[in-house]
Write a protein that holds these residues in place. Structure first.
Motif, PDB file in Angstrom:
ATOM      1  N   SER A  19       0.830  -1.202   0.000  1.00  0.00           N
ATOM      2  CA  SER A  19       0.000   0.000   0.000  1.00  0.00           C
ATOM      3  C   SER A  19       0.870   1.260   0.000  1.00  0.00           C
ATOM      4  CB  SER A  19      -0.940  -0.016   1.198  1.00  0.00           C
ATOM      5  OG  SER A  19      -1.688   1.175   1.279  1.00  0.00           O
ATOM      6  N   LEU A  20       1.938   1.252   0.804  1.00  0.00           N
ATOM      7  CA  LEU A  20       2.842   2.405   0.856  1.00  0.00           C
ATOM      8  C   LEU A  20       3.468   2.666  -0.512  1.00  0.00           C
ATOM      9  CD1 LEU A  20       4.539   4.542   2.433  1.00  0.00           C
ATOM     10  CD2 LEU A  20       6.202   2.715   2.857  1.00  0.00           C
ATOM     11  N   LEU A  21       3.829   1.600  -1.226  1.00  0.00           N
ATOM     12  CA  LEU A  21       4.498   1.738  -2.520  1.00  0.00           C
ATOM     13  C   LEU A  21       3.518   1.921  -3.670  1.00  0.00           C
ATOM     14  CD1 LEU A  21       7.240  -1.022  -2.108  1.00  0.00           C
ATOM     15  CD2 LEU A  21       7.494   1.447  -1.801  1.00  0.00           C
ATOM     16  N   GLY A  22       2.204   1.864  -3.381  1.00  0.00           N
ATOM     17  CA  GLY A  22       1.211   2.016  -4.438  1.00  0.00           C
ATOM     18  C   GLY A  22       1.085   0.787  -5.303  1.00  0.00           C
ATOM     19  N   SER A  23       1.331  -0.394  -4.750  1.00  0.00           N
ATOM     20  CA  SER A  23       1.287  -1.635  -5.519  1.00  0.00           C
ATOM     21  C   SER A  23       0.349  -2.610  -4.840  1.00  0.00           C
ATOM     22  CB  SER A  23       2.699  -2.222  -5.658  1.00  0.00           C
ATOM     23  OG  SER A  23       2.698  -3.352  -6.508  1.00  0.00           O
ATOM     24  N   GLU A  24       0.448  -3.905  -5.218  1.00  0.00           N
ATOM     25  CA  GLU A  24      -0.384  -4.940  -4.639  1.00  0.00           C
ATOM     26  C   GLU A  24       0.455  -6.187  -4.417  1.00  0.00           C
ATOM     27  OE1 GLU A  24      -3.374  -6.423  -7.226  1.00  0.00           O
ATOM     28  OE2 GLU A  24      -2.146  -6.251  -9.030  1.00  0.00           O
ATOM     29  N   VAL A  25       0.017  -7.025  -3.473  1.00  0.00           N
ATOM     30  CA  VAL A  25       0.723  -8.270  -3.174  1.00  0.00           C
ATOM     31  C   VAL A  25       0.198  -9.361  -4.105  1.00  0.00           C
ATOM     32  CG1 VAL A  25       1.300  -9.974  -1.404  1.00  0.00           C
ATOM     33  CG2 VAL A  25       0.962  -7.576  -0.771  1.00  0.00           C
ATOM     34  N   VAL A  63       5.994  -2.902 -11.738  1.00  0.00           N
ATOM     35  CA  VAL A  63       5.502  -1.607 -12.230  1.00  0.00           C
ATOM     36  C   VAL A  63       4.167  -1.313 -11.572  1.00  0.00           C
ATOM     37  CG1 VAL A  63       4.836  -0.257 -14.254  1.00  0.00           C
ATOM     38  CG2 VAL A  63       6.670  -1.940 -14.436  1.00  0.00           C
ATOM     39  N   ARG A  64       4.003  -0.090 -11.048  1.00  0.00           N
ATOM     40  CA  ARG A  64       2.757   0.293 -10.397  1.00  0.00           C
ATOM     41  C   ARG A  64       1.649   0.529 -11.425  1.00  0.00           C
ATOM     42  NH1 ARG A  64       3.873   5.018  -6.072  1.00  0.00           N
ATOM     43  NH2 ARG A  64       3.593   6.222  -7.985  1.00  0.00           N
ATOM     44  N   PRO A  65       0.385   0.574 -11.004  1.00  0.00           N
ATOM     45  CA  PRO A  65      -0.701   0.849 -11.953  1.00  0.00           C
ATOM     46  C   PRO A  65      -0.564   2.177 -12.679  1.00  0.00           C
ATOM     47  CG  PRO A  65      -1.599  -0.102  -9.939  1.00  0.00           C
ATOM     48  CD  PRO A  65      -0.138   0.155  -9.680  1.00  0.00           C
ATOM     49  N   ASP A  66       0.153   3.154 -12.086  1.00  0.00           N
ATOM     50  CA  ASP A  66       0.332   4.434 -12.783  1.00  0.00           C
ATOM     51  C   ASP A  66       1.497   4.404 -13.763  1.00  0.00           C
ATOM     52  OD1 ASP A  66       2.502   4.396 -11.120  1.00  0.00           O
ATOM     53  OD2 ASP A  66       2.046   6.254 -10.047  1.00  0.00           O
ATOM     54  N   GLY A  67       2.136   3.232 -13.925  1.00  0.00           N
ATOM     55  CA  GLY A  67       3.214   3.097 -14.897  1.00  0.00           C
ATOM     56  C   GLY A  67       4.599   3.341 -14.352  1.00  0.00           C
ATOM     57  N   GLN A  68       4.728   3.714 -13.079  1.00  0.00           N
ATOM     58  CA  GLN A  68       6.039   3.997 -12.503  1.00  0.00           C
ATOM     59  C   GLN A  68       6.700   2.701 -12.022  1.00  0.00           C
ATOM     60  OE1 GLN A  68       7.788   6.819 -12.361  1.00  0.00           O
ATOM     61  NE2 GLN A  68       6.172   7.911 -13.465  1.00  0.00           N
ATOM     62  N   PRO A  69       7.964   2.432 -12.398  1.00  0.00           N
ATOM     63  CA  PRO A  69       8.666   1.253 -11.891  1.00  0.00           C
ATOM     64  C   PRO A  69       8.924   1.384 -10.390  1.00  0.00           C
ATOM     65  CG  PRO A  69       9.766   2.167 -13.834  1.00  0.00           C
ATOM     66  CD  PRO A  69       8.766   3.182 -13.374  1.00  0.00           C
ATOM     67  N   LEU A  70       8.744   0.298  -9.651  1.00  0.00           N
ATOM     68  CA  LEU A  70       8.999   0.349  -8.211  1.00  0.00           C
ATOM     69  C   LEU A  70      10.462   0.626  -7.903  1.00  0.00           C
ATOM     70  CD1 LEU A  70       6.817  -2.472  -6.606  1.00  0.00           C
ATOM     71  CD2 LEU A  70       6.403  -0.032  -6.736  1.00  0.00           C
ATOM     72  N   SER A  71      11.360   0.309  -8.857  1.00  0.00           N
ATOM     73  CA  SER A  71      12.777   0.582  -8.631  1.00  0.00           C
ATOM     74  C   SER A  71      13.036   2.076  -8.495  1.00  0.00           C
ATOM     75  CB  SER A  71      13.605   0.005  -9.783  1.00  0.00           C
ATOM     76  OG  SER A  71      13.200   0.570 -11.021  1.00  0.00           O
ATOM     77  N   LYS A  72      12.201   2.895  -9.155  1.00  0.00           N
ATOM     78  CA  LYS A  72      12.342   4.348  -9.026  1.00  0.00           C
ATOM     79  C   LYS A  72      11.554   4.889  -7.835  1.00  0.00           C
ATOM     80  CE  LYS A  72      13.286   5.239 -13.916  1.00  0.00           C
ATOM     81  NZ  LYS A  72      12.883   6.008 -15.130  1.00  0.00           N
ATOM     82  N   VAL A  73      10.473   4.187  -7.501  1.00  0.00           N
ATOM     83  CA  VAL A  73       9.656   4.632  -6.353  1.00  0.00           C
ATOM     84  C   VAL A  73      10.399   4.385  -5.039  1.00  0.00           C
ATOM     85  CG1 VAL A  73       7.497   4.230  -5.114  1.00  0.00           C
ATOM     86  CG2 VAL A  73       7.528   4.220  -7.614  1.00  0.00           C
ATOM     87  N   LEU A  74      11.200   3.301  -4.998  1.00  0.00           N
ATOM     88  CA  LEU A  74      11.850   2.893  -3.749  1.00  0.00           C
ATOM     89  C   LEU A  74      13.142   3.689  -3.543  1.00  0.00           C
ATOM     90  CD1 LEU A  74      11.252   0.832  -1.503  1.00  0.00           C
ATOM     91  CD2 LEU A  74      12.862  -0.700  -2.613  1.00  0.00           C
ATOM     92  N   THR A  75      13.018   4.961  -3.227  1.00  0.00           N
ATOM     93  CA  THR A  75      14.157   5.819  -2.917  1.00  0.00           C
ATOM     94  C   THR A  75      14.656   5.510  -1.500  1.00  0.00           C
ATOM     95  OG1 THR A  75      12.686   7.517  -2.051  1.00  0.00           O
ATOM     96  CG2 THR A  75      13.222   7.628  -4.407  1.00  0.00           C
ATOM     97  N   ARG A 114      10.714   4.411   5.156  1.00  0.00           N
ATOM     98  CA  ARG A 114       9.283   4.362   5.490  1.00  0.00           C
ATOM     99  C   ARG A 114       8.755   2.930   5.418  1.00  0.00           C
ATOM    100  NH1 ARG A 114       6.084   8.553   1.947  1.00  0.00           N
ATOM    101  NH2 ARG A 114       4.414   7.737   3.282  1.00  0.00           N
ATOM    102  N   VAL A 115       9.349   2.125   4.527  1.00  0.00           N
ATOM    103  CA  VAL A 115       8.952   0.715   4.448  1.00  0.00           C
ATOM    104  C   VAL A 115       9.164   0.033   5.802  1.00  0.00           C
ATOM    105  CG1 VAL A 115       9.605  -1.533   3.477  1.00  0.00           C
ATOM    106  CG2 VAL A 115       9.268   0.430   1.971  1.00  0.00           C
ATOM    107  N   GLN A 116      10.323   0.277   6.415  1.00  0.00           N
ATOM    108  CA  GLN A 116      10.597  -0.321   7.731  1.00  0.00           C
ATOM    109  C   GLN A 116       9.622   0.206   8.785  1.00  0.00           C
ATOM    110  OE1 GLN A 116      12.729  -2.712   7.335  1.00  0.00           O
ATOM    111  NE2 GLN A 116      13.196  -1.955   5.274  1.00  0.00           N
ATOM    112  N   ASP A 117       9.237   1.483   8.665  1.00  0.00           N
ATOM    113  CA  ASP A 117       8.299   2.069   9.621  1.00  0.00           C
ATOM    114  C   ASP A 117       6.941   1.371   9.555  1.00  0.00           C
ATOM    115  OD1 ASP A 117      10.228   3.885  10.405  1.00  0.00           O
ATOM    116  OD2 ASP A 117       9.554   5.455   9.031  1.00  0.00           O
ATOM    117  N   VAL A 118       6.378   1.228   8.333  1.00  0.00           N
ATOM    118  CA  VAL A 118       5.039   0.643   8.215  1.00  0.00           C
ATOM    119  C   VAL A 118       5.066  -0.845   8.570  1.00  0.00           C
ATOM    120  CG1 VAL A 118       4.318   2.335   6.496  1.00  0.00           C
ATOM    121  CG2 VAL A 118       5.292   0.166   5.747  1.00  0.00           C
TER     122      VAL A 118
END
Length: 392
Positions: free
Chosen positions: A117-123, A144-156, A162-166
């Motif tokens: 959910s944080l990354l805008g994707s699905e399991v 790749v997220r539904p908006d077309g963005q690769p998760l490799s670029k989203v995961l800064t 924030r991933v560790q936080d959630v």
């Protein structure tokens, strides 16, 4: 004294088709079973969400990518799966294992869904492993997220924090004692050794670990020698007793560290073998494609030679019909070239040959008519000029 870790950790890797297939085999235990897996406990694993096939994930990524304006096609070696692993610190492991199997599965799912959910994707896949040294979960998401963005670029880097936080927030519902791990910057600031804060590649492990194992083995041998000498002494002072205990403790720690490094080296060797097998498979496919192309080129050449031979045979009259009405090629060269293409071209060649034979017969009949001198002289003369200019 080493601080006990009550932490949860989530690590994400983006994988292309080959490595995504290997990850799925590993998660479901359908391929090669590593030596470090306890086969007697494999039945305790849980397939919470069956991981999607990499081919299906590629189609999902292509569909999602179409939602983002781009002129470049998706690369064949582009990542199709973002695979993640959920692990726990040594102190957190017994806390998590104290939960029931159903609670553990629910906790894994809560953490996975919070991260997605944080990354805008699905399991798209989630498996719990209980057949190895420590409990952990393997998850899968489209790369790749539904908006077309690769998760490799989203995961800064900031998003990784924030991933560790959630993840810690999600696990708190099931085991409040388990907390977020200490950030790397803080670990370095606290003086933690570099070996515990820096991840090394497979090639680096192959280069470094054998040397480190030899060094640890030398330390063990040296410590064992010291322990033997001190045990042989008949009178031990209080200082010697404390020193002996220190050496024995260091010996145990060194043995544990060497075993851990050997395990990491074995895993690296298996990963390298998998990469080599994948490369060999790609080379085999490429070789088969080259063989198909070469066969098609040879077939096209034979057909072209057959067409040329057919044209020459018709013009030179080397294709006729025998007394039995069957096709007959009187020129050996033409016969050899026509043989590979006779099935598709034979009917057309014989039709043209028959037409040429009929035309020759008709011309011969006209010549015979004009030779009988029953026509007017001017007609005979004109017909002779006309007929002499035509080939039989």
């Amino acid at each position: 004294m080493e601080e006990k870790s009550f932490a949860i950790s989530v690590r994400i890797e983006h994988r292309a088709m080959g490595r995504a297939k290997a990850a799925r085999y590993h998660d479901l235990r359908t391929g090669h079973i590593p030596d470090y897996v306890d086969r007697a406990r494999m039945a305790d694993n849980s397939t919470i969400i069956e991981p999607a096939q990499p081919s299906a994930l590629r189609r999902v990524c292509l569909a999602h990518r179409a939602n983002r304006p781009t002129q470049r096609a998706m690369r064949k070696d582009a990542a199709v799966a973002s695979c993640f692993i959920i692990t726990f610190g040594k102190a957190a492991q017994p806390i998590f294992e104290a939960l029931s199997k159903a609670q553990q599965d629910a906790a894994y799912k809560a953490v996975a869904e919070a991260v997605a959910s944080l990354l805008g994707s699905e399991v798209t896949g989630l498996v719990a492993h209980r057949d190895e040294t420590a409990p952990h979960g393997h998850g899968q998401m489209p790369a790749v997220r539904p908006d077309g963005q690769p998760l490799s670029k989203v995961l800064t880097p900031s998003m990784a924090k924030r991933v560790q936080d959630v993840a810690a927030q999600a696990i708190a519902e099931f085991a409040p004692q388990i907390v977020r791990g200490k950030p790397k910057a803080q670990r370095i600031a606290d003086g933690e050794p570099r070996s515990k804060t820096v991840h090394r590649s497979v090639q680096e492990l192959h280069s470094d670990l054998p040397k480190e194992i030899r060094e640890k083995a030398a330390q063990i041998e040296k410590l064992q020698s010291r322990i033997t000498k001190m045990r042989d002494e008949e009178e031990r002072t209080a200082t010697n007793v404390r020193t002996l205990a220190t050496y024995e403790r260091r010996l145990v720690e060194s043995i544990v560290q060497m075993e851990e490094k050997q395990r990491v080296l074995d895993e690296g060797a298996r990963a390298l073998q998998d990469q080599q097998a994948e490369q060999a498979a790609r080379e085999t496919v490429l070789k088969k494609r080259e063989e198909v192309v070469e066969a098609r080129e040879q077939e096209a050449t034979a057909q072209l030679d057959g067409l040329r031979a057919a044209a020459e045979a018709i013009m030179e009259g080397t294709v006729t019909r025998g007394d039995d009405g069957r096709p007959k090629v009187t020129d050996a060269t033409h016969a050899a070239l026509l043989s590979p293409v006779w099935r598709p071209l034979g009917p057309l060649v014989m039709a043209l040959a028959d037409m040429r034979s009929e035309m020759a017969t008709s011309l011969q009949r006209f010549r015979d008519l004009f030779r009988r001198n029953e026509l007017a002289p001017d007609i005979v003369e004109d017909g002779k000029d006309y007929l002499d200019g035509m080939e039989p």
